[in-house]
Every structure is written in C-alpha cells, then in structure tokens.
Design a protein around this motif. Structure first.
Motif: not given
Ligand code: ATP
Length: 360
Positions: A137-145
């Motif tokens: 989930g954190m990687r998904q957030r970082l990818a969106l950023a």
C-alpha cells in the motif's frame, strides 16, 4: 504540437504476443473532466493496453494517443501524463524522499515538490524510510506521488487500489474525483467493478482483449432489472400459472428456483395461492453491477440458463445500450444466439477491496 485537450484516444488497437492476441481491435476515448474505469478480468488485456498508451509496448496495429499524439511525441511526457503501473520498481535502498527528488530533477521540477507530494499521499512520516521496506500500500502511494510530480493533465492508473487499506481507498476515490473536476483526465483499471464503481463516470469493459461495453456507468446501472426468485413445490405448475396470467419473463435458476421478472412478490404469492401451489420462499433479487460485469465479461448475457420458451424474454436480461456482443475468437462467442452457463467455480467478489489517507 499536441492538441492540449487531455483526451485519450484508443483506435483499433491490437497487440499480439506470438500466438497470444492480448488486445484485439480495441477502441474508446476518455474525455477530460471524467474518471473512466477500464475493467476486465485477469488477463483481459488491460495492462497491455495501458502500456501501449504509455509507449512501453509497441502496438501490432492501431493507435493509442494522448492529446492526439502517441506517447513518444509528447515532448516532456511527465508534464502531460502521470502513470502508476503494476509492479512499480523502486530502488530498494533509496528513501521515498530521495526517490521523488531523483525523479523531480529528471523532469525539471523543484525538490520541494517531493515533500508536497509525500504530504498529499500521506507518506510524510515515512519519507526517510527506504522504499524497499515499504508495504504494498505504501508503494502504491509512492507510485502515485511519482506520477503526480510533473503536475500532469492525464493520470493513468493500473489497479491502484491493490494493497490499500479502507482509508486509503476512500482517499484515492476523493482524490481522483477532485483531480477530474479540475478538467483533467483519469483512466483507472481494475478487475473489480465494485472497487471503482463509486469513482468512475464512464466505463470500458474488456474481455479477452475485446471491448464488451463502453459507455456511461449510469447507463449500465439503469439497465439493471429486478426479479423475484421463487421456490415453489412444483416449478412446472407455477410457470404454467404465471404464463397463463401473462407473466412471461421467467427463467429457471441453477439451484432449481424460478426467476420471475416483471411481477411483484404479492402478485406471485396471490397467483400461487389461487393455483394451489405451495411456495416455500421468495426473494427479491436486484441485478447488481458486479453481476452485469460478470455477464459481460463471461461472453454472455443471461442468468446462465435458457429461459422457459424459445428465446430470452425481451427486456428481461437485455444487454444495456453500449453492449458489444462477443466477436469470433472471444471465448464467449456463441454465434448469433447463445446463452452458455457461467464457468464452474465462479464466485462473485465479496465486498470492496480495501485501501489511503493523505491530506487531500
Ligand atoms: N510480454 C508478454 N508476452 C507474452 N504474453 C503476454 C505479455 N504480456 C501480456 N501477455 C498476455 O497478454 C494477455 C493480456 O495480459 P494483460 O497483462 O494485459 O492482462 P490484464 O487485463 O492486465 O490482466 P491482470 O488483471 O491479471 O493484470 C495475457 O494472456 C497475458 O499472458
């Protein structure tokens, strides 16, 4: 120069990997100011289509354009389109802040944008942790950023809710809606309609690389039909009584009940009582979008059983406007008429997938 519209256009797009036809003659457009869901079961060709749109895979034929141009002609593409693809690779030893700064410098945006975006996606407190230690989930957030660094006009997200917790999913929904309300374009893929149903305005449904439905979600919703599932002592007698009373939208269900469209529970109950047929149970059954999605992508449009009589009753399970029947080559192709049962073992997805909570 590109036309600046923010429109995504996919025209007769085809991709073959050897013998595998991953995408076949796909066409749709995504207008700015809307969120479009790109839906299909596993292996339907969603990722391949998005990768062609982003210039990562060369089409066998056809075209996918943003602002009227293929990706490689966009100039500074990060300023036009931000993308989150599956299995995004991050340098595992690099912190999230450093990762964003490297990308910021590559596309010519200031370092402070990295911190702004970490705040936006709810990762400020984890900014100095290594990406290799991040959860999915954190990687998904970082990818969106990362996708948002260039303040793009168009956002393309492949299964963005994977790994997100409920707060994250709710945040992502409101973020995408507000992003689109600024007149920008969002294309978001998913294999679960329920996951994106509350976020999207229009929907492109594909199966086996072909378009099955393309149109407003509202249109698909309005095509839902309610029916009553009746468990009688004698199905044949009940069907006869209903048909004599003018109710013709009748289908057997796989579990032995009779599905009646166009009649209320009271009408059916009164009729059964008058005909002396015992009824052990009745249940109102509203066709949900997920079932429509399954019917569309399974290459059929029925409840899985031939209805009583010769042909499916008009209107009872009619495809919604925008429905595109299976083409030859599609696993659901049945010639001109065909109502095969759903594949064994199909289980309707339960509930919503979980996943943000930044400071939107
Ligand atoms: N590089 C490749 N080489 C060979 N076949 C491929 C390649 N990439 C995709 N495919 C095949 O193309 C088809 C479509 O795959 P794709 O990943 O686009 O589907 P998808 O809709 O994104 O599925 P999922 O929801 O599981 O991610 C599949 O049959 C897949 O095996």
């Amino acid at each position: 120069m590109h036309d600046g519209s923010g429109r995504i256009a996919v025209q007769n797009l085809t991709k073959r990997f050897g013998a595998v036809a991953a995408v076949q003659n796909l066409s749709f457009t995504v207008e700015p100011g809307s969120v479009t869901g790109f839906l299909g079961p596993n292996g339907a060709g969603k990722t391949t289509t998005l990768r062609m749109l982003l210039g990562l895979v060369t089409p066998t034929s056809g075209a996918a354009t943003i602002n009227g141009r293929p990706h490689h002609q966009l100039g500074n593409p990060a300023r036009v389109v931000g993308a989150v693809l599956e299995n995004e690779g991050f340098h595992p030893k690099r912190t999230a802040r450093n990762h964003l700064r490297v990308y910021a410098s590559a596309i010519g945006v200031p370092d402070r944008r990295a911190d702004e975006l970490l705040g936006l996606v709810g990762l400020s407190s984890a900014a100095d942790r290594k990406a290799g230690e991040y959860s999915l989930g954190m990687r998904q957030r970082l990818a969106l950023a990362t996708a948002l660094l260039g303040d793009p006009q168009v956002l393309v997200l492949d299964e963005p809710a994977n790994g997100l917790d409920p707060e994250g999913i709710a945040w992502l929904r409101s973020f995408l809606r507000s992003f689109a309300q600024q007149g920008r374009t969002v294309l978001v893929s998913s294999h679960l309609l329920s996951e994106v149903e509350q976020t999207i305005d229009q929907v492109v449904i594909i199966s086996a690389g072909m378009t099955r439905y393309y149109g407003p979600l509202e249109q698909l919703r309005q095509s839902q039909t309610s029916r009553v599932l009746v468990q009688p002592a004698d199905a044949g007698e009940l069907v006869k009584a209903l048909q004599e009373a003018g109710f013709t939208q009748l289908e057997p269900t796989p579990d032995g009940r009779v599905a009646v469209s166009g009649a209320t529970v009271k009408e059916i109950g009164d009729l059964a009582a008058k005909a002396g047929i015992a009824v052990y149970g009745m249940q109102e059954d509203r066709a949900d979008l997920e079932r429509l999605f399954f019917q569309l992508t399974a290459g059929q449009f029925s409840t899985g059983q031939a209805p009583y009589g010769q042909q499916p009753p008009p209107g009872a399970w009619a495809p919604p406007p925008g429905y595109q029947p299976p083409q030859p080559g599609h696993p659901g192709y049945q010639g001109q008429q065909g109502y095969p049962p759903p594949p064994q073992g199909y289980q309707q997805p339960q509930g919503q997938q979980q996943g943000w909570g930044g400071q939107a």
